[in-house]
Design an enzyme around this catalytic site. Structure first.
Site, mmCIF file in Angstrom:
data_model
loop_
_atom_site.group_PDB
_atom_site.id
_atom_site.type_symbol
_atom_site.label_atom_id
_atom_site.label_comp_id
_atom_site.label_asym_id
_atom_site.label_seq_id
_atom_site.Cartn_x
_atom_site.Cartn_y
_atom_site.Cartn_z
ATOM 1 N N GLY A 74 -4.783 -5.502 6.987
ATOM 2 C CA GLY A 74 -5.736 -4.623 7.179
ATOM 3 C C GLY A 74 -6.893 -4.987 8.393
ATOM 4 N NE ARG A 104 -8.978 -7.486 3.004
ATOM 5 C CZ ARG A 104 -7.877 -6.752 3.085
ATOM 6 N NH1 ARG A 104 -7.742 -6.087 1.871
ATOM 7 N NH2 ARG A 104 -7.110 -6.735 4.221
ATOM 8 C CB THR A 123 1.152 0.008 4.906
ATOM 9 O OG1 THR A 123 1.590 -1.445 4.221
ATOM 10 C CG2 THR A 123 2.442 0.360 5.565
ATOM 11 N N GLY A 124 -0.425 -2.756 5.974
ATOM 12 C CA GLY A 124 -0.169 -3.902 6.764
ATOM 13 C C GLY A 124 -1.330 -4.774 6.532
ATOM 14 C CB THR A 150 -0.838 0.080 1.206
ATOM 15 O OG1 THR A 150 -1.818 -1.219 1.029
ATOM 16 C CG2 THR A 150 -1.443 1.363 1.472
ATOM 17 N N GLY A 196 -10.047 -3.846 3.240
ATOM 18 C CA GLY A 196 -9.163 -3.791 4.121
ATOM 19 C C GLY A 196 -9.496 -2.309 4.917
ATOM 20 C CG ASP A 197 -5.711 -0.893 6.740
ATOM 21 O OD1 ASP A 197 -5.711 -1.855 5.946
ATOM 22 O OD2 ASP A 197 -4.634 -0.347 7.288
HETATM 23 N N1 ASP Z 1 -3.595 -2.650 4.450
HETATM 24 C C1 ASP Z 1 -3.782 -2.953 3.174
HETATM 25 C C2 ASP Z 1 -5.099 -3.942 3.301
HETATM 26 O O1 ASP Z 1 -5.088 -4.704 4.144
HETATM 27 C C3 ASP Z 1 -2.611 -3.813 2.616
HETATM 28 C C4 ASP Z 1 -1.312 -3.073 2.445
HETATM 29 O O2 ASP Z 1 -1.093 -2.412 3.297
HETATM 30 O O3 ASP Z 1 -0.667 -3.468 1.545
HETATM 31 O O4 ASP Z 1 -5.829 -4.123 2.394
#
Ligand code: ASP
Length: 334
Positions: free
Chosen positions: A256, A231, A253-254, A203, A233-234
């Site tokens: 989610g 789905r 980022t991470g 992200t 995410g965050d």
């Molecule tokens: N946070 C993002 C998600 O869960 C993924 C990412 O950070 O790459 O969609």
């Protein structure tokens, strides 16, 4: 009398300098980014693109434009680059599509905008900003969001535009790995454990403090490889992946799901607001909580005084900052 005059001139000019503080922080995703698995060429490509993104956002701040414009300028550069999991270069869903999410929040008036699950908007961050500035809503999704973007004259592309070979291969490998897991007769798992995580993160995000002391934070992503069932995410969720108020701006980022459960971005702001915690403590404690829940990732946070925090619990996180003296800092590994 002369001394007093001199002192007040000095105080005034110091105040003016203090007001002129502007800072920009960006990230290009956290994950299993190990120096040992990185070529010099690849590392260089990331550094060059992060520098370009910083310069683009910083130019907006120098012109006296708002933190929102700075965040947009930086994120657009990363969305247009196939290196990151946002815009072109986004990861693929289980169905082989690129499904994009993005959000923005402006600390000055706590206005916010987000879009989720879109396939045709070239720069999702621009659509999130349009939702914030031109609609009465905060979050739009799917075809409705695409219709809105079209009406706002944002660039619409064929979904194929987002396709990249790297991400496509990533999906094939991950699906193969998962089918091996399902097939109990196959005890051999030939892909390294880290591969799965690598394919999930990437992200992009930016947080800026403008010349008027206002903060903005934005995040844009393709989500997680092999995601199913629409789905989300965050990243497009205000308070989870993105948040800004008059004190602090955050982009995460991470994994989610964990950032949503921890209401990560808002938690950092709340720790500062209600517990008087400093930026670094608030940010680190939030990442620690995500780790305790079993999640991983990182975030960038910037406060109204220009302090920066970039905690993460993965091997690496693409990250960079440009401070008021124009100094650039770019880091990848722990
Ligand atoms: N946070 C993002 C998600 O869960 C993924 C990412 O950070 O790459 O969609």
């Amino acid at each position: 009398m002369k001394k007093l005059l001199l002192a007040s001139i000095l105080t005034f000019s110091l105040l003016m300098t203090a007001q002129k503080k502007y800072v920009l922080v960006i990230h290009g995703g956290a994950g299993t980014i190990l120096k040992s698995s990185m070529t010099a060429e690849k590392e260089n490509a990331y550094k060059t693109k992060l520098t370009e993104a910083l310069n683009a956002g910083y130019a907006e701040l120098q012109k006296g434009n708002s933190a929102v414009e700075a965040v947009a300028a930086s994120i657009v550069i990363m969305e247009d680059s196939p290196l990151f999991n946002a815009g072109k270069g986004a990861v693929f869903t289980a169905e082989g599509k690129n499904e994009l999410d993005a959000s923005i929040m402006y600390g000055k008036d706590k206005s916010a905008g987000a879009i989720a699950g879109v396939h045709t908007i070239k720069n999702p961050i621009k659509a999130a900003i349009a939702v914030m500035q031109k609609s009465e809503h905060v979050m739009l999704s799917g075809v409705g969001a695409e219709q809105f973007a079209k009406e706002q004259n944002l660039e619409i592309v064929d979904p194929k535009y987002f396709w990249t070979k790297d991400r496509w291969d990533g999906l094939q490998k991950l699906q193969k790995k998962e089918s091996l897991k399902v097939n109990k007769e196959t005890s051999q798992n030939t892909l390294p454990e880290s591969y799965e995580i690598d394919q999930k993160f990437g992200t992009v995000g930016a947080v800026a403090l403008d010349i008027n002391g206002n903060l903005a934070a934005g995040t844009s992503t393709g989500g997680m490889t092999n995601k199913k069932y629409g789905r989300i995410g965050d990243a497009p969720i205000i308070g989870a992946g993105t948040y800004a108020n008059s004190q602090v701006g955050i982009s995460a980022t991470g994994w989610g799901e964990y950032f949503i459960r921890a209401t990560a971005a808002r938690t950092i702001a709340a720790k500062m607001e209600y517990q008087n915690k400093d930026l670094r403590t608030a940010a680190q404690e939030t990442i620690d909580e995500i780790e305790k829940l079993g999640g991983d990732g990182g975030l960038i946070a910037l406060d109204k005084d220009g302090n920066i925090a970039m905690p993460f619990n993965t091997a690496g996180m693409y990250r960079g900052a440009m401070t008021e003296n124009g100094e650039i800092m770019i880091e990848i590994y722990k």
